[in-house]
Design an enzyme around this catalytic site. Structure first.
Site, mmCIF file in Angstrom:
data_model
loop_
_atom_site.group_PDB
_atom_site.id
_atom_site.type_symbol
_atom_site.label_atom_id
_atom_site.label_comp_id
_atom_site.label_asym_id
_atom_site.label_seq_id
_atom_site.Cartn_x
_atom_site.Cartn_y
_atom_site.Cartn_z
ATOM 1 N N GLU A 1 0.657 -1.065 0.070
ATOM 2 C CA GLU A 1 -0.217 0.279 0.244
ATOM 3 C C GLU A 1 1.268 1.432 0.281
ATOM 4 O OE1 GLU A 1 -3.680 0.808 -0.565
ATOM 5 O OE2 GLU A 1 -2.885 2.512 -0.279
ATOM 6 N N THR B 1 -6.602 2.756 -5.498
ATOM 7 C CA THR B 1 -6.106 1.325 -4.770
ATOM 8 C C THR B 1 -6.863 1.044 -6.378
ATOM 9 O OG1 THR B 1 -5.702 1.991 -2.775
ATOM 10 C CG2 THR B 1 -6.541 -0.494 -4.045
ATOM 11 N N HIS C 1 0.198 2.939 -5.730
ATOM 12 C CA HIS C 1 0.070 4.480 -6.139
ATOM 13 C C HIS C 1 1.308 5.558 -5.039
ATOM 14 C CE1 HIS C 1 -2.813 4.574 -3.087
ATOM 15 N NE2 HIS C 1 -3.075 3.469 -3.644
HETATM 16 C C1 GP9 Z 1 -8.860 0.198 1.055
HETATM 17 C C2 GP9 Z 1 -7.724 0.405 0.643
HETATM 18 C C3 GP9 Z 1 -7.622 1.841 0.812
HETATM 19 O O1 GP9 Z 1 -9.404 -1.232 1.398
HETATM 20 O O2 GP9 Z 1 -7.612 -0.058 -0.642
HETATM 21 O O3 GP9 Z 1 -7.685 2.056 -1.042
HETATM 22 P P1 GP9 Z 1 -6.750 3.670 -1.015
HETATM 23 O O4 GP9 Z 1 -7.259 4.978 -0.922
HETATM 24 O O5 GP9 Z 1 -5.639 3.540 -0.951
HETATM 25 O O6 GP9 Z 1 -7.542 3.756 -2.541
HETATM 26 MN MN MN Z 2 -4.002 2.764 -1.677
#
Ligand code: GP9
Ligand code: MN
Length: 689
Positions: free
Chosen positions: A261, A305, A481
């Protein structure tokens, strides 16, 4: 007492009082339902206030519409509105109980799957208290029928009715602006239906969803198979031939897609106070069996995401605004990697410690052919287990093993971490590296959560080694990202040790790691320019899956004849020769080119045209749902009705799958491997096994 009741009755004989009474009952009922039947994740005072407020404007507006009419008609309209609202609330209570999400027209229209699943078990999931939702409709109707409340035939001044409508709209405006302040881009990005309901109410959500569905289905209705021509033409010239020294090298292997992430490339080998922030990922990055890409860019737009996921598994871009997964994930036809691989005998599963509804994953993953989606319903929660969007990575990964080990092999497993997410907050006991000291509050915690993610990654890799999975898997890890947005220029320049940053530097700051590891794979750092759109063709070639008639907008990063222009969602691009950011053109060293030669101009124009083309083709495919007109050879269209992510269904299916005797647990003599996962997560220290 009776005279008190009499007074109330008398008062209710006045139409305005009756109207106010209905609105109040409707408001109370909706609010109580929010609190008792849904789990909306209210996390601060403002969200609580908005939850209380949000039924009022819609209530005023809808019931208020009846005030423009006279007599019986007016009462009829009010009661019918009440009944419809109650049905909507009731249907959502049932649906939510099963799916932790709200109904959408897309679901009602397109997927027999959902209604089937719900239909079968509707008697099991209904609670007697659900019927209380209709209590007011029944009682008030009876009071009217038996003339206990009398119809007030007097006309209501147009001005009064008008004032009420205007007040409703104004109140809604206040509601919306407070909501946007608390959760910017709420409507443009539509993260999660739960958010819309929490901030703007379940009735607004119904209208909003109907509008979106109408808009989307009219574009879809206007599209036809001939629109595919330009896509297929593009595919003819864009398709690369696979690199024979890599093609099929991962055939039949398990595949892990490990989602790091908000993880940026600059973190690789980055140090704070002389200490490596991500030692485990660094080691993985430079392992001789890891192919790492150091010019790999994230290409996400507002869908963050979800855009990364869409690109990675479909080789289609996100949208100019909003998210493919939330807007089209339920209804569109896809030919996604999980579906392709499951048709090649793979088990497919996604794992994530957040609610299943976020980014509409619970519906989209079905369209993409995921057999399993292990979301927060599958994991044990305790108060200190979660931060931000869900389970802390170490706890999530440890708990994911119990499902992973049951999957028949080969499997394709996507593992989505979340702790390294804005605003990068982590409890004291998990902070094991110092923050950076740029002085920018939002930036300085980033290395701490990244460090935590790295430790979690390390623990997971250790488990893979101990369990033997490491040797028969292809492990793909990628950053989805940026973690630090361009709004933090000053802090970014400090992190990079520069005086200031140019637009080119910021574009380069969009690099994220992309690493493919497999024992026996010829590793090393590859400098080709590419991005998330290119992952699917690369992986399919490595897996040796026939890939010469699929519609994918990226190309194999390992192919020699590939085009290296990387399109950003806003129309900018970077490449090994020129990059165009905003209105500026840069050469490969990052020098701004103020005047271009004729040849340079031509080259830049060519690259710009390609960028525009690929983005617009993607939008055409998505908004026109064009893949419904095209099925690659040997591919079976996905039928969403075949999938259920209900815990009990998944457990049944996994048990059934054990008969194939191909899961890790079977290989381990029926003994679980969960003990092989060791973690230093402080939250789990005193837990009995
Ligand atoms: C939430 C996570 C966050 O389930 O995948 O998404 P993002 O804010 O990074 O798009
Ligand atoms: Mn994300």
């Amino acid at each position: 007492m009776s005279s008190g009741l009499g007074k109330i009755r008398n008062a209710l004989n006045n139409r305005i009082v009756f109207f106010v009474f209905l609105v109040v009952v409707f408001w109370l009922k909706t609010y109580v339902t929010y609190q008792t039947k849904f789990n909306l994740g209210v996390s601060d005072g403002m969200q609580q206030a908005l939850l209380i407020l949000n039924p009022i404007p819609v209530g005023l507006l809808l019931f208020g519409a009846a005030l423009y009419f006279r007599g019986r008609k007016s009462y009829w309209i009010m009661m019918i509105i009440d009944l419809i609202q109650s049905f909507w609330l009731f249907a959502n209570v049932l649906y939510y109980r099963e799916f932790s999400d709200f109904l959408s027209l897309g679901i009602i229209k397109s997927s027999g799957s959902v209604s089937n699943n719900l239909g079968l078990s509707i008697m099991e999931i209904i609670h007697p208290s659900d019927f209380l939702i209709f209590f007011d409709v029944v009682v008030i109707s009876l009071l009217l029928i038996f003339k206990i409340i009398k119809i007030d035939n007097r006309k209501i001044k147009f001005r009064t009715a008008g004032m009420i409508s205007i007040a409703a709209v104004a109140l809604f405006g206040i509601n919306l602006s407070l909501a946007e302040k608390n959760r910017p881009q709420l409507l443009t990005r539509t993260f999660d239906n739960n958010y819309i309901v929490k901030y703007l109410g379940i009735n607004f959500y119904a209208g909003y969803n109907a509008y979106q569905t109408y808009k989307e289905s009219s574009t879809r209705a206007n599209a036809s198979s001939s629109d595919l021509k330009s896509v297929l033409n593009y595919m003819k010239t864009n398709r690369t031939s696979p690199n024979i020294s890599y093609y099929g090298k991962a055939k039949g292997k398990n595949v892990f897609i490990f989602h790091l992430e908000s993880f940026q490339q600059f973190l690789i080998n980055y140090k704070v106070d002389g200490k490596e922030v991500t030692p485990n990922i660094n080691k993985f990055y430079s392992d001789s069996s890891t192919l790492s890409f150091d010019n790999f860019f994230n290409q996400v737009g507002q869908g963050k995401t979800s855009d990364a996921e869409t690109m990675l598994e479909n080789s289609l871009f996100g949208l100019p605004s909003g998210s493919v997964m939330t807007s089209y994930g339920t209804s569109n036809t896809f030919q996604a990697m999980p579906a392709i691989l499951s048709q090649q005998g793979y088990s497919t599963a996604a794992m994530h410690g957040d609610v299943g509804s976020f980014w509409n994953r619970d519906n989209t993953y079905k369209s993409w052919g995921y057999q399993y989606f292990f979301n927060d319903n599958y994991f044990k929660e305790k108060t200190n287990y979660s931060v931000g969007y869900g389970l802390k990575d170490k706890i999530f990964l440890k708990q994911s093993i119990q499902y992973l080990e049951q999957l028949p092999q080969p499997f394709y497993a996507k593992i989505i971490t979340v702790t390294n997410h804005y605003p990068y907050e982590l409890d004291k006991m998990n902070q094991t590296i110092s923050k950076t000291n740029t002085g920018d509050q939002t930036v300085d915690g980033y290395v701490q959560t990244a460090h935590y993610l790295d430790q979690a990654f390390g623990e997971f890799i250790n488990y893979l080694k101990k369990s033997g999975l490491y040797n028969n898997s292809m492990i793909v890890a990628y950053g989805d990202h940026y973690g630090i947005s361009n709004n933090h220029k000053k802090a970014i320049s400090q992190l990079l040790g520069k005086k200031s940053v140019t637009s080119y530097d910021l574009a380069m700051f969009q690099k994220v790691p992309f690493m493919i590891h497999m024992p026996g794979l010829k590793g090393g750092v590859n400098h080709t320019y590419g991005g998330e759109i290119d992952v699917m063709p690369t992986l399919l070639d490595l897996l040796g899956v026939k890939n010469n008639d699929t519609i994918q907008l990226g190309n194999d990063l390992l192919a020699s004849n590939r085009n290296q222009t990387v399109a950003f969602r806003d129309g900018d691009f970077v490449s090994p020769t020129f990059s165009k950011i905003g209105s500026k053109v840069y050469d490969s060293t990052g020098k701004e080119l103020n005047s271009l030669t004729k040849e340079q101009k031509q080259e830049v124009t060519k690259q710009q045209e390609r960028t525009d083309k690929v983005l617009s083709l993607s939008d055409k495919i998505v908004t026109g749902d064009l893949l419904r007109f095209y099925t690659p050879a040997n591919f079976k269209k996905v039928n969403k009705a075949d999938y259920s992510y209900k815990y009990s269904d998944a457990m049944k299916k996994l048990k059934e799958a054990q008969k194939k005797k191909k899961s890790l647990i079977e290989q381990n003599g029926g003994k679980s491997t969960t003990d092989l996962f060791s973690t230093d997560a402080p939250e789990l220290k005193n837990e009995s096994k």
